[in-house]
Design a protein around this motif. Sequence first.
Motif, short mmCIF file in Angstrom:
data_model
loop_
_atom_site.label_atom_id
_atom_site.label_comp_id
_atom_site.label_asym_id
_atom_site.label_seq_id
_atom_site.Cartn_x
_atom_site.Cartn_y
_atom_site.Cartn_z
N GLN A 170 40.79 29.23 70.50
CA GLN A 170 40.25 29.26 71.74
C GLN A 170 38.47 29.92 71.75
OE1 GLN A 170 42.04 31.54 75.30
NE2 GLN A 170 40.35 30.42 76.46
N VAL A 171 37.37 29.19 72.21
CA VAL A 171 36.24 29.12 71.63
C VAL A 171 35.82 30.44 73.07
CG1 VAL A 171 34.14 28.99 70.87
CG2 VAL A 171 35.40 27.23 70.71
N GLN A 172 35.38 31.97 72.19
CA GLN A 172 34.78 32.16 73.26
C GLN A 172 33.89 33.56 72.79
OE1 GLN A 172 37.64 35.41 72.42
NE2 GLN A 172 39.03 34.87 74.39
N VAL A 173 32.92 33.65 74.09
CA VAL A 173 31.08 33.99 73.89
C VAL A 173 30.82 34.86 74.93
CG1 VAL A 173 28.88 33.15 74.83
CG2 VAL A 173 30.59 31.74 73.77
N ALA A 174 30.25 35.76 73.93
CA ALA A 174 30.08 37.45 74.95
C ALA A 174 28.42 38.02 74.21
CB ALA A 174 30.89 38.36 73.07
N GLU A 175 27.61 37.85 75.71
CA GLU A 175 26.61 38.46 75.82
C GLU A 175 26.19 40.15 75.55
OE1 GLU A 175 27.49 35.15 78.60
OE2 GLU A 175 28.47 37.01 77.99
N SER A 176 25.49 40.88 74.91
CA SER A 176 24.90 41.98 74.88
C SER A 176 23.57 42.14 75.33
CB SER A 176 25.80 42.26 73.57
OG SER A 176 25.05 41.69 72.21
N GLY A 177 22.83 42.83 74.80
CA GLY A 177 21.44 43.61 75.20
C GLY A 177 21.47 44.11 76.16
N GLY A 178 21.72 43.62 77.85
CA GLY A 178 21.34 43.99 78.41
C GLY A 178 21.41 45.48 79.22
N GLY A 179 20.35 45.57 80.17
CA GLY A 179 19.81 47.28 80.27
C GLY A 179 19.14 46.97 81.51
N LEU A 180 17.88 48.51 81.79
CA LEU A 180 17.63 48.76 82.78
C LEU A 180 16.00 49.32 81.97
CD1 LEU A 180 16.03 49.42 85.51
CD2 LEU A 180 16.73 52.00 84.66
N VAL A 181 15.12 48.11 81.96
CA VAL A 181 13.60 47.68 81.72
C VAL A 181 12.30 48.16 82.82
CG1 VAL A 181 14.44 46.92 79.05
CG2 VAL A 181 13.58 45.47 81.43
N GLN A 182 11.45 48.33 81.88
CA GLN A 182 10.89 48.47 82.85
C GLN A 182 9.56 47.24 82.89
OE1 GLN A 182 7.93 51.53 82.05
NE2 GLN A 182 8.59 53.15 83.47
N ALA A 183 9.07 47.16 84.43
CA ALA A 183 8.05 45.21 84.09
C ALA A 183 7.11 46.02 82.73
CB ALA A 183 7.55 44.94 85.04
N GLY A 184 7.16 44.37 82.35
CA GLY A 184 5.44 44.09 81.31
C GLY A 184 5.90 44.15 79.87
N GLY A 185 7.51 45.26 79.40
CA GLY A 185 8.21 45.43 78.46
C GLY A 185 9.03 43.72 77.89
N SER A 186 9.05 43.92 76.88
CA SER A 186 10.58 42.76 76.30
C SER A 186 11.77 43.48 76.85
CB SER A 186 9.71 42.69 74.84
OG SER A 186 8.73 41.79 75.43
N LEU A 187 12.80 42.42 76.51
CA LEU A 187 13.72 42.61 76.21
C LEU A 187 14.52 41.21 75.04
CD1 LEU A 187 16.47 44.78 76.84
CD2 LEU A 187 16.51 42.71 78.76
#
Length: 119
Positions: free
Chosen positions: A1-18
């Motif tokens: 079975q193929v599975q997918v996982a996301e990561s890297g989210g969080g709280l950031v300030q406007a104008g920044g990058s993620l």
Amino acid sequence: QVQVAESGGGLVQAGGSLRLSCTASGSSFSVDHTDWYRQPPGKQREWVAGMPGSGVTSVTGRFTVSRDKAKNAVNLEIDSLKPEDTGGYYCKIRGLQNIREALIPYGVWGQGTQVAVSS
């Protein structure tokens, strides 16, 4: 079975990058296409950006999808973040999986990663 996982989210300030990452796992599968979606609070899920399996980089406005071969991941980089970018970010992949010598199409979503942008 193929599975997918996301990561890297969080709280950031406007104008920044993620940078968010989408990692697929499983056996005997290929990825034909990777798409990123987002779902703002109280709203429907919407498409953000995507890239074919053979692609390296794809740019859609402030959203850049790129492949990280070393990590077997597809990243979504969001520039000039705005409060309206807040929401859950989901990766969806589709392709073919070899199951008992038969190539079976599949499509799978990850559980999502949350992004909150403060003004």
